[in-house]
Motif scaffolding. Structure first.
Motif, PDB file in Angstrom:
ATOM      1  N   VAL A 238      35.424  34.453  41.716  1.00  0.00           N
ATOM      2  CA  VAL A 238      34.551  34.019  40.621  1.00  0.00           C
ATOM      3  C   VAL A 238      35.350  33.368  39.505  1.00  0.00           C
ATOM      4  O   VAL A 238      34.775  32.786  38.573  1.00  0.00           O
ATOM      5  CB  VAL A 238      33.737  35.210  40.077  1.00  0.00           C
ATOM      6  N   ALA A 239      36.667  33.448  39.575  1.00  0.00           N
ATOM      7  CA  ALA A 239      37.545  32.758  38.635  1.00  0.00           C
ATOM      8  C   ALA A 239      38.897  32.609  39.317  1.00  0.00           C
ATOM      9  O   ALA A 239      39.317  33.494  40.061  1.00  0.00           O
ATOM     10  CB  ALA A 239      37.688  33.538  37.327  1.00  0.00           C
ATOM     11  N   GLU A 240      39.582  31.492  39.082  1.00  0.00           N
ATOM     12  CA  GLU A 240      40.860  31.292  39.761  1.00  0.00           C
ATOM     13  C   GLU A 240      41.706  30.260  39.035  1.00  0.00           C
ATOM     14  O   GLU A 240      41.194  29.267  38.521  1.00  0.00           O
ATOM     15  CB  GLU A 240      40.625  30.849  41.204  1.00  0.00           C
ATOM     16  N   THR A 241      43.020  30.545  38.982  1.00  0.00           N
ATOM     17  CA  THR A 241      44.013  29.590  38.512  1.00  0.00           C
ATOM     18  C   THR A 241      45.152  29.588  39.534  1.00  0.00           C
ATOM     19  O   THR A 241      45.090  30.295  40.550  1.00  0.00           O
ATOM     20  CB  THR A 241      44.576  29.961  37.125  1.00  0.00           C
ATOM     21  N   ALA A 242      46.209  28.847  39.247  1.00  0.00           N
ATOM     22  CA  ALA A 242      47.342  28.804  40.171  1.00  0.00           C
ATOM     23  C   ALA A 242      48.008  30.157  40.328  1.00  0.00           C
ATOM     24  O   ALA A 242      48.574  30.455  41.375  1.00  0.00           O
ATOM     25  CB  ALA A 242      48.365  27.770  39.693  1.00  0.00           C
ATOM     26  N   VAL A 243      47.931  31.010  39.296  1.00  0.00           N
ATOM     27  CA  VAL A 243      48.626  32.304  39.350  1.00  0.00           C
ATOM     28  C   VAL A 243      47.676  33.492  39.301  1.00  0.00           C
ATOM     29  O   VAL A 243      48.127  34.640  39.284  1.00  0.00           O
ATOM     30  CB  VAL A 243      49.647  32.434  38.193  1.00  0.00           C
ATOM     31  N   SER A 244      46.375  33.263  39.306  1.00  0.00           N
ATOM     32  CA  SER A 244      45.442  34.377  39.144  1.00  0.00           C
ATOM     33  C   SER A 244      44.138  34.128  39.872  1.00  0.00           C
ATOM     34  O   SER A 244      43.809  32.995  40.235  1.00  0.00           O
ATOM     35  CB  SER A 244      45.154  34.615  37.658  1.00  0.00           C
ATOM     36  N   ALA A 245      43.396  35.212  40.064  1.00  0.00           N
ATOM     37  CA  ALA A 245      42.049  35.110  40.624  1.00  0.00           C
ATOM     38  C   ALA A 245      41.304  36.399  40.331  1.00  0.00           C
ATOM     39  O   ALA A 245      41.908  37.472  40.185  1.00  0.00           O
ATOM     40  CB  ALA A 245      42.086  34.859  42.127  1.00  0.00           C
ATOM     41  N   THR A 246      39.999  36.299  40.228  1.00  0.00           N
ATOM     42  CA  THR A 246      39.127  37.462  40.138  1.00  0.00           C
ATOM     43  C   THR A 246      38.140  37.395  41.287  1.00  0.00           C
ATOM     44  O   THR A 246      37.470  36.370  41.470  1.00  0.00           O
ATOM     45  CB  THR A 246      38.357  37.489  38.808  1.00  0.00           C
ATOM     46  N   LEU A 247      38.070  38.464  42.059  1.00  0.00           N
ATOM     47  CA  LEU A 247      37.177  38.528  43.207  1.00  0.00           C
ATOM     48  C   LEU A 247      35.974  39.411  42.903  1.00  0.00           C
ATOM     49  O   LEU A 247      36.115  40.476  42.290  1.00  0.00           O
ATOM     50  CB  LEU A 247      37.897  39.101  44.428  1.00  0.00           C
TER      51      LEU A 247
ATOM     52  N   LEU B 153      45.651  37.064  48.851  1.00  0.00           N
ATOM     53  CA  LEU B 153      45.556  36.005  47.850  1.00  0.00           C
ATOM     54  C   LEU B 153      46.711  36.100  46.855  1.00  0.00           C
ATOM     55  O   LEU B 153      47.316  35.080  46.485  1.00  0.00           O
ATOM     56  CB  LEU B 153      44.209  36.105  47.139  1.00  0.00           C
ATOM     57  N   ALA B 154      47.018  37.323  46.433  1.00  0.00           N
ATOM     58  CA  ALA B 154      48.123  37.517  45.488  1.00  0.00           C
ATOM     59  C   ALA B 154      49.453  37.106  46.105  1.00  0.00           C
ATOM     60  O   ALA B 154      50.290  36.473  45.438  1.00  0.00           O
ATOM     61  CB  ALA B 154      48.173  38.975  45.030  1.00  0.00           C
TER      62      ALA B 154
ATOM     63  N   VAL C 101      48.562  37.536  39.581  1.00  0.00           N
ATOM     64  CA  VAL C 101      47.721  38.666  39.205  1.00  0.00           C
ATOM     65  C   VAL C 101      46.321  38.392  39.758  1.00  0.00           C
ATOM     66  O   VAL C 101      45.744  37.335  39.528  1.00  0.00           O
ATOM     67  CB  VAL C 101      47.699  38.896  37.678  1.00  0.00           C
ATOM     68  N   VAL C 102      45.817  39.354  40.529  1.00  0.00           N
ATOM     69  CA  VAL C 102      44.502  39.223  41.149  1.00  0.00           C
ATOM     70  C   VAL C 102      43.705  40.480  40.849  1.00  0.00           C
ATOM     71  O   VAL C 102      44.198  41.603  41.030  1.00  0.00           O
ATOM     72  CB  VAL C 102      44.614  39.015  42.673  1.00  0.00           C
TER      73      VAL C 102
ATOM     74  N   LEU D 225      40.076  46.783  40.777  1.00  0.00           N
ATOM     75  CA  LEU D 225      41.365  46.730  41.464  1.00  0.00           C
ATOM     76  C   LEU D 225      42.210  45.653  40.796  1.00  0.00           C
ATOM     77  O   LEU D 225      41.823  44.477  40.778  1.00  0.00           O
ATOM     78  CB  LEU D 225      41.169  46.402  42.945  1.00  0.00           C
ATOM     79  N   PHE D 226      43.354  46.042  40.244  1.00  0.00           N
ATOM     80  CA  PHE D 226      44.233  45.145  39.497  1.00  0.00           C
ATOM     81  C   PHE D 226      45.554  45.038  40.240  1.00  0.00           C
ATOM     82  O   PHE D 226      46.263  46.034  40.399  1.00  0.00           O
ATOM     83  CB  PHE D 226      44.446  45.710  38.094  1.00  0.00           C
ATOM     84  N   VAL D 227      45.878  43.844  40.741  1.00  0.00           N
ATOM     85  CA  VAL D 227      47.067  43.629  41.569  1.00  0.00           C
ATOM     86  C   VAL D 227      48.002  42.658  40.859  1.00  0.00           C
ATOM     87  O   VAL D 227      47.585  41.537  40.516  1.00  0.00           O
ATOM     88  CB  VAL D 227      46.697  43.059  42.956  1.00  0.00           C
ATOM     89  N   LEU D 228      49.240  43.071  40.655  1.00  0.00           N
ATOM     90  CA  LEU D 228      50.255  42.213  40.052  1.00  0.00           C
ATOM     91  C   LEU D 228      51.459  42.153  40.986  1.00  0.00           C
ATOM     92  O   LEU D 228      52.026  43.190  41.341  1.00  0.00           O
ATOM     93  CB  LEU D 228      50.695  42.772  38.700  1.00  0.00           C
TER      94      LEU D 228
END
Length: 346
Positions: free
Chosen positions: A77-86, A103-104, A115-116, A261-264
């Motif tokens: 539902v949101a995404e950049t080169a270094v991040s995403a929200t599922l 994805l991460a 960071v996903v 769920l927070f993944v770094l």
């Protein structure tokens, strides 16, 4: 209630995996999805965490059967080169967690850090399972997860936090260094399994709905669990809840739902020589193991040592012990005859 251990059944690893996949395919999972779930749950069993193994498979089936609406797609539902929200689409977390991890890792390979976040999911499992895969691919990382408010803060007896696991993983040889804890005095899966088997909790782990201490897991599920680590653990639990909420997950979702769920992940090569770092991690871990133990104490261990040793022993043995009630429940849910029962053509 009793403190006695429940009767168990011996299953081969192959039969255990087949039982999980059979149960999962009965509740709308594809064969590929069932295999992802089975691999995670069987790894829990191999590492001696039985409450997260076949017993959890039974809880997954029960949760799905109690949810009339089928899950939606897992989507970004949101995404950049270094991040995403599922948005997990209300799929079980083993599937959402693997999608988030993949994805991460893709983003961390390309950008050095990622960071996903994921929300609208449940039962995300052992974070060390994901971090072991990440560390084997060369990444260091952290995963934190929020959930329904069932853990009381230090000094309280009403739920405000989830059981809120947090884990860190670092690449090393021969095995990664992983620290994976829950911030509750007892994990949700343990309480569910003990309620299923009619076994008491340990003193000090939970409160009933009136705030009185209880050993009854069913009463604890209506009340609250204690927090791990006193005021320090309570503070950590709050931080983990806030990290999970950063994904968009609710602070207090209803029932078993909307875990955050927070993944770094970080590629050590963005900061230093990656292979040299891996060797230094291994050397540092060995120095910890070589620490002089206290009088009458055993050898000093590094986090994840026990899991690795237990898994290796279980793999050599080729079997696991599972509560009879769990096996019977899964066979029923999978549409299989009870153990020892002849089929129509048997």
């Amino acid at each position: 209630m009793t403190q006695e251990s429940a009767a168990t059944t011996t299953l081969t690893l192959r039969d255990a995996r087949a039982l999980i996949t059979a149960a999962m395919t009965q509740v709308r999972h594809s064969p590929a999805e069932a295999e992802i779930i089975a691999d995670h749950l069987l790894d829990c069993e191999l590492r001696g965490l039985s409450f997260g193994g076949l017993a959890r498979a039974l809880s997954v089936v029960e949760r799905i059967r109690a949810t009339p609406a089928p899950p939606g797609p897992i989507r970004a539902v949101a995404e950049t080169a270094v991040s995403a929200t599922l948005d997990g689409g209300d799929h079980v977390g083993y599937l959402v967690g693997m999608r988030a991890l993949d994805l991460a890792m893709d983003k961390a390979r390309a950008q050095g850090v990622a960071v996903v976040g994921a929300r609208n999911t449940w039962y995300t499992g052992m974070f060390s399972y994901y971090l072991e895969k990440a560390a084997q691919a060369g990444f260091a990382g952290m995963i934190a997860g929020s959930g329904p408010a069932m853990v009381a803060p230090h000094g309280g007896s009403e739920g405000r936090f989830g059981t809120n696991p947090i884990a860190f993983g670092f690449p090393s040889t021969p095995a990664p260094i992983i620290w994976d804890i829950g911030t509750a005095a007892v994990m949700y899966g343990e309480v569910i399994l003990k309620a299923r088997l009619g076994v008491d909790l340990e003193p000090g782990q939970a409160y009933d709905s009136t705030g009185a201490s209880t050993l009854d897991p069913a009463a604890a599920l209506e009340g609250a669990f204690g927090v791990w680590g006193g005021h320090k653990g309570s503070g950590l639990a709050m931080v983990v809840q806030l990290l999970g909420m950063m994904t968009g997950a609710a602070a207090d979702p209803p029932g078993v739902s909307d875990c955050g769920l927070f993944v770094l992940l970080v590629d050590p090569g963005t900061l230093t020589d990656a292979e040299n770092y891996r060797r230094r991690v291994a050397a540092f871990a060995d120095s910890i193991r070589a620490t002089r133990p206290v009088e009458d104490g055993g050898a000093v261990r590094v986090p994840f040592d026990r899991s690795v040793a237990c898994r290796e022993e279980m793999l050599r043995r080729g079997t696991i012990e599972v509560p009879e009630a769990v096996v019977a429940g899964l066979r029923h849910e999978a549409g299989l005859p009870a153990a020892g029962e002849a089929t129509e053509h048997g």
